[in-house]
Enzyme design. Structure first.
Site, mmCIF file in Angstrom:
data_model
loop_
_atom_site.group_PDB
_atom_site.id
_atom_site.type_symbol
_atom_site.label_atom_id
_atom_site.label_comp_id
_atom_site.label_asym_id
_atom_site.label_seq_id
_atom_site.Cartn_x
_atom_site.Cartn_y
_atom_site.Cartn_z
ATOM 1 N N TYR A 119 -59.304 -49.883 -16.605
ATOM 2 C CA TYR A 119 -59.239 -51.194 -17.248
ATOM 3 C C TYR A 119 -58.515 -52.263 -16.435
ATOM 4 C CZ TYR A 119 -60.563 -48.232 -21.168
ATOM 5 O OH TYR A 119 -61.197 -47.313 -21.977
ATOM 6 N N SER A 130 -55.440 -43.330 -24.404
ATOM 7 C CA SER A 130 -56.870 -43.450 -24.604
ATOM 8 C C SER A 130 -57.619 -42.871 -23.393
ATOM 9 C CB SER A 130 -57.243 -44.915 -24.865
ATOM 10 O OG SER A 130 -58.543 -45.036 -25.382
ATOM 11 N N TYR A 131 -58.441 -43.684 -22.693
ATOM 12 C CA TYR A 131 -59.159 -43.131 -21.534
ATOM 13 C C TYR A 131 -58.177 -42.586 -20.514
ATOM 14 C CZ TYR A 131 -62.655 -42.633 -17.843
ATOM 15 O OH TYR A 131 -63.493 -42.125 -16.868
ATOM 16 N N TRP A 169 -66.708 -50.488 -26.802
ATOM 17 C CA TRP A 169 -66.201 -50.006 -25.508
ATOM 18 C C TRP A 169 -67.143 -50.385 -24.369
ATOM 19 C CZ3 TRP A 169 -67.499 -45.893 -21.977
ATOM 20 C CH2 TRP A 169 -66.485 -45.614 -21.041
ATOM 21 N N ASP A 195 -54.907 -44.072 -35.948
ATOM 22 C CA ASP A 195 -55.588 -44.104 -34.648
ATOM 23 C C ASP A 195 -56.917 -43.361 -34.749
ATOM 24 O OD1 ASP A 195 -55.984 -44.460 -31.830
ATOM 25 O OD2 ASP A 195 -55.408 -42.358 -31.574
ATOM 26 N N HIS A 238 -54.739 -47.781 -32.825
ATOM 27 C CA HIS A 238 -55.001 -47.442 -31.423
ATOM 28 C C HIS A 238 -54.350 -48.450 -30.475
ATOM 29 C CE1 HIS A 238 -57.069 -45.171 -28.358
ATOM 30 N NE2 HIS A 238 -57.508 -46.287 -27.814
#
Length: 572
Positions: A45, A117-118, A164, A256, A285
């Site tokens: 990101y 997250s990712y 996303w 989340d 989240h």
């Protein structure tokens, strides 16, 4: 604990991978000639955006306390070379990046990883090739390495997928592949993001216009919505027993979208390595404030003042100090492995195990006179007897709108606890409420519902939501679940329905909440939660491939032979 006041930031430092591709990172390190352990964060990101590089953990503060902090763009993203193929690429690239980090001249050979997250996935996948330098990880709000990150009981979380791919992936992905036309492309993306709520209604999903107008995205989108991305990792049959034998601190939020998977990570990794910790706040989240959704949980609930004593960066420092520096300072002033925020009383509690050792799993049964709409059903620990059924018409053209929960919409919209009162006035929502409580009831742990139901459709969905009703009549969601009939047996697809009565077990994941005196315990039953989940067209197909949808009659049973119930983890 040694601390330096000067930090050097080395920008765009190259890491060459085994195939010659270079990944680029920013490195934050103490301004001296010492050697230090490394904390590595790998994200897609943009390492140069503070919203991601400094989002919830402060790399400068970590470096001031004697760490080399590396924040790296993954393959095919922003400054890094190569083609972006999500998830699968992070196994080998993660291994190579860990070993490279350990070999830097100012590193002491020990590496920890962190991220949300990712960039929680990038930690878990990096373990699979077992890099020797990796000593501990801190995965936050992320998927389960054994599970399916994008589907729940066979139902696709398509709002998250669309968000996303268009918001987080498309801009840089298309910038790298296009020339001057990108100037117009980014305008189209911004327009579509501004109209995301309307775009969620488009069917079939596989032909979603915000993606289809950009041919470069087609293959990536197809891999995502058909779950090909994670399957690439599963196909390689890694030795998880050995790979996941690492100390890990798992961070989750009650609201989340990865709550259940993060808790499962804690449970599963505990089988491989006993050195696991779990913290769960009332968070959504990537959001750690004290006001979540429509509720305020108090300043000490936030990730920036945990119980008034810690913040998320200090948790990272103490965790990695223990494993990378052999410093024995207690984390959160307790040796207990689990630290959770209990809503209702709005307090943190430290517990010795998950599920909690003093849990009594208690069934609450559905009751009604055959008209459970409009709050007329009841809920109690008394088993069902001979009672009439409840019914409703499920029209996928008019699904129950998502109102709060553990969701991931554009810009964090619609997440957290929200009043369900308007939802509960719908004719396709059945509502069962306990008597007003005279004493406190604590519910902490895994929750499941067993619902006996019949449908006229060959395939359909059923949803269950757990709600805390206040004396003022506010109805705040705590947990929810969904099941698709054809996947009611797990990964084995069931035959089309033909009017039979079926017991559905629905996993609501977990919560921690004290129902206070004057409050009531409530559950809602329906057949949609849209657009968080793709709506079932009731035809045997899915809206992934079709826009044809039909109404169906749903019947919920709660009698002696079909005792529909919800099982709550009551703490005594």
């Amino acid at each position: 604990m040694n601390q330096t006041n000067q930090v050097i930031v080395d920008r765009e430092v190259a890491c060459e991978l085994r195939d010659g591709v270079n990944l680029f990172a920013n490195i934050y390190r103490p301004n001296d000639d010492g050697q230090y352990p490394v904390l590595l964060c790998r994200l897609p990101y943009n390492k140069n955006l503070p919203d991601f590089s400094h989002r919830y953990v402060d790399p400068i503060r970590l470096a001031m306390h004697g760490y080399i902090v590396i924040i790296q763009d993954v393959r095919g993203r922003f400054a890094s070379e190569g083609e972006f193929y999500p998830f699968a690429q992070e196994v080998e690239d993660g291994y190579d990046s860990v070993e490279w980090a350990a070999s830097l001249p100012y590193a002491n050979g020990k590496v920890g990883m962190f991220g949300l997250s990712y960039y929680g996935f990038t930690q878990l996948y990096a373990t699979l090739e077992q890099p020797t330098a990796l000593k501990a990880i801190f995965p936050a709000m992320t998927g389960n390495v054994h599970g399916d990150a994008f589907n729940r009981n066979g139902v696709f979380q398509f709002a998250a997928a669309e968000t996303w791919i268009l918001d987080s992936v498309a801009p840089d992905y298309l910038r790298r592949k296009q020339g001057k036309e990108y100037e117009e492309t980014i305008k189209e993306i911004m327009y579509d993001l501004d109209h995301m709520d309307q775009w969620h209604d488009y069917k079939p999903i596989k032909e979603w216009p915000p993606v289809m107008k950009h041919p470069e995205l087609h293959e990536l989108f197809d891999g995502y919505i058909h779950n090909k991305l994670l399957n690439k990792v599963k196909e390689k049959n890694y030795n998880y027993d050995q790979a996941l034998d690492l100390p890990a601190y798992h961070l989750a939020g009650w609201y989340d979208n990865f709550l259940g998977q993060t808790i499962k990570n804690y449970e599963q990794l505990s089988k491989y390595n006993a050195n696991q910790k779990l913290i769960i706040g009332p968070w959504t989240h990537g959001m750690f404030h004290s006001d979540i959704g429509e509720r305020a949980f108090g300043i000490n609930s936030s990730g920036y003042a945990i119980d008034g004593k810690e913040d998320i960066t200090s948790l990272h420092l103490k965790w990695f100090n223990y494993w990378l520096k052999d410093e024995q300072e207690q984390i959160l002033e307790t040796d207990d492995p689990v630290y959770i925020f209990t809503m209702g009383i709005n307090k943190w509690q430290s517990v010795k195990s998950w599920p909690l050792p003093n849990t009594i799993y208690t069934k609450y049964y559905l009751h009604s006179n055959g008209e459970a709409q409009q709050n007329r059903g009841t809920l109690s620990t008394v088993p069902s007897t001979d009672e009439p059924v409840d019914g409703y018409v499920f029209d996928p053209h008019d699904p129950v709108p998502t109102t709060g929960g553990g969701v991931l919409f554009y810009n964090g919209r619609n997440a957290g606890p929200r009043d369900q009162s308007i939802i509960e006035t719908r004719e396709d929502v059945l509502v069962y409420t306990s008597e007003v409580l005279e004493e406190t009831v604590e519910v902490t742990g895994w929750i499941k519902a067993n619902i006996w139901a019949k449908t006229d459709a060959p395939d359909t969905d059923f949803t269950v939501k757990l709600v805390d009703v206040t004396p003022e009549g506010k109805a705040y969601n705590l947990a929810d679940g969904i099941v698709r009939a054809k996947w009611r047996n797990g990964t084995e697809e069931a035959q089309p329905l033909a009017g039979e009565i079926v017991e559905y077990e629905i996993d609501l994941w977990a919560t921690s909440n004290v129902f206070l005196p004057g409050h009531s315990i409530r559950i809602e039953i329906s057949s949609s939660n849209y657009p968080w989940y793709d709506v079932n067209p009731n035809t045997g197909k899915t809206t992934m491939d079709t826009k044809e949808m039909v109404k169906t009659n749903q019947t919920i049973y709660h009698d002696q032979d079909h005792p529909s119930s919800i099982t709550l983890p009551i703490i005594k």
